[in-house]
Write an enzyme that holds these catalytic residues in place. Structure first.
Site, mmCIF file in Angstrom:
data_model
loop_
_atom_site.group_PDB
_atom_site.id
_atom_site.type_symbol
_atom_site.label_atom_id
_atom_site.label_comp_id
_atom_site.label_asym_id
_atom_site.label_seq_id
_atom_site.Cartn_x
_atom_site.Cartn_y
_atom_site.Cartn_z
ATOM 1 N N ARG A 42 -1.490 0.332 0.172
ATOM 2 C CA ARG A 42 -2.823 -0.139 0.564
ATOM 3 C C ARG A 42 -2.862 -0.420 2.067
ATOM 4 N NH1 ARG A 42 -2.907 -4.315 -2.157
ATOM 5 N NH2 ARG A 42 -3.864 -3.429 -4.005
ATOM 6 N N ASN A 70 -4.775 2.089 4.803
ATOM 7 C CA ASN A 70 -5.870 1.577 5.624
ATOM 8 C C ASN A 70 -5.580 1.720 7.107
ATOM 9 O OD1 ASN A 70 -8.305 0.121 4.372
ATOM 10 N ND2 ASN A 70 -6.628 -0.350 2.990
ATOM 11 N N SER A 95 1.603 -0.461 -4.616
ATOM 12 C CA SER A 95 0.203 -0.631 -4.216
ATOM 13 C C SER A 95 0.106 -1.512 -2.988
ATOM 14 C CB SER A 95 -0.597 -1.246 -5.364
ATOM 15 O OG SER A 95 -0.164 -2.559 -5.611
#
Lengths: 156, 287
Positions: free
Chosen positions: B220, B224, B216
């Protein structure tokens, strides 16, 4: 977008840069900041201490001033008392001196008047004698009336 | 404008291809001439642009900080020192707030992650065509300047953190404690018949929990930044569509860039904070 050798390269450089930061960057910065923190805390404490001391000094100064004022007042009162005393003393002395001089003058006057009376007495005797002589010369013989004349002279 | 002689799809693909140097099965060690060739190289290839840009940025901030650290005094701080101390203080506060153990590695690690990720993300704000165009003048045809849009970078960071999580878990709790943590929770039983069953369930649950951390963490950041980059590329496509759409694209790019300032800072901060939290969990004894 492929996972490849880049992963290993990035992993190694990550480790190197973390090590570098941990070894050379972080400790001196944190040390300097901690030192400054301690310095500021010390400075604040010192300032507080200084303010406290100033307060104490002010109080002390006030006390000293008050004492000085009291002392001055005491001295002034003493001086006034002394002055009064001196004046009284001088007055007493002057009175005494006046009285003494008066007494002396009176004594002198007495003496002088006694002397004058004495002189006057002898002069009166003489005068009386002279007068009597002048009168008697015509009427009495000195020798015959010697007793009377002497008696008179002695009475004066 | 690279888009003039390319189709939109080609333009986008061109922008998303790294400058790759690797061992091609047919042509040996060379720079890939296309995304196809780069893929064919398999694992034994390196994204030259990603590595050079990221190391360049890391070197930049490392020596910037080193300069400040060498001149750091307890006196009144000036310019450079002030700025660096601001960051150090910020990181220090974050670490103190989330990390309860005692470890001299965590704060410098957090600082490195924050600054590095932030700078790598910051490259996203450079107009997408500018640097590739400059390099194309020099004969280099692929150039991706945002290292965090390369999953290699984000996975490398996450794996580094993951390795530290494992290392400190074992160091603080011992191998037995770490294994116990993986198998003894959340289901607990004293029944010998049920024990193998709960252990297996726990291992699966906790294993997923543990593996989810690096995945994660990296996805992440990658997601992004990749999405942000993609939108910049799509906006850049508008410059090829006449002056009216071009002006509109310019306005859009500005708005997106302003918004992206928030995103890149936030992502760097999240990566740092999660690293601290994960390491705190590795240090914490479970009861």
């Amino acid at each position: 977008m492929n996972i490849n050798l880049t992963l290993i390269a990035q992993l190694v450089s990550f480790a190197v840069f973390v090590w570098f930061t941990m070894k050379f960057v972080w400790p001196p910065l944190v040390r300097a900041m901690d030192e400054r923190k301690a310095k500021i805390a010390d400075g604040l404490a010192a300032a507080e201490r200084g303010a406290h001391e100033q307060e104490l000094a002010q109080e002390r100064a006030k006390k000293v001033l008050l004492e000085a004022k009291q002392q001055a007042a005491e001295i002034k009162a003493n001086a006034e008392k002394q002055a009064v005393m001196i004046v009284e003393e001088a007055k007493g002395k002057a009175q005494e001196e006046g009285a003494r001089q008066l007494a002396a003058a009176k004594a002198e006057i007495e003496q002088e008047s006694n002397k004058a009376r004495e002189q006057l007495r002898s002069k009166v005797a003489e005068l009386a004698l002279a007068g009597a002589e002048k009168i008697l010369r015509k009427e009495i013989d000195a020798d015959a009336h010697k007793d009377i004349v002497e008696a008179v002279a002695n009475q004066i | 404008m690279a888009g003039t002689e390319l189709t939109s799809a080609e333009y986008i693909k061109h922008h998303l291809t790294n400058l790759t140097f690797g061992n091609h099965p047919e042509h040996g060690w060379m720079l890939a001439h296309s995304a196809q060739e780069a893929t064919e190289m398999g694992f034994w290839a390196i994204h030259v642009d990603t590595v050079l840009w990221s190391i360049g940025l890391a070197t930049f901030f490392s020596f910037y900080f080193l300069k400040a650290a060498q001149k750091a005094t307890a006196g009144v701080p000036t310019g450079l020192q002030n700025f660096v101390e601001l960051l150090v203080d910020f990181v220090n506060d974050s670490v103190r707030g989330s990390f309860s153990g005692r470890n001299d590695l965590v704060a410098p690690l957090a600082l490195t992650i924050f600054c590095w990720v932030f700078l790598m993300n910051l490259m996203d704000l450079v107009p997408v065509d500018l640097v590739p165009w400059l390099f194309s003048l020099a004969g280099v045809h692929y150039m991706k300047i945002v290292p965090t849009t390369d999953p290699n970078t984000t996975f490398a960071l996450a794996l580094g953190v993951f390795a530290l999580i494992i290392f400190y878990s074992i160091r603080i709790k011992g191998v037995g404690g770490f294994v116990g943590e993986l198998t003894g929770m959340p289901f607990q039983t004293d029944n010998m018949l049920l024990k193998p069953f709960t252990t297996l369930v726990n291992l699966v649950l906790e294993g997923v929990n543990l593996l989810a951390k690096p995945i994660s963490l990296s996805l992440r950041l990658f997601g992004n930044m990749y999405a942000g980059e993609m939108i910049f590329i799509l906006i850049a496509l508008m410059y090829g569509g006449g002056w009216l759409i071009g002006i509109f694209g310019g306005a859009l790019q500005f708005v997106w860039a302003v918004f992206h300032i928030l995103v890149i800072t936030l992502q760097a901060f999240i990566f740092m904070t999660l690293t601290i939290v994960y390491l705190d969990m590795a240090h914490a004894e479970h009861h």
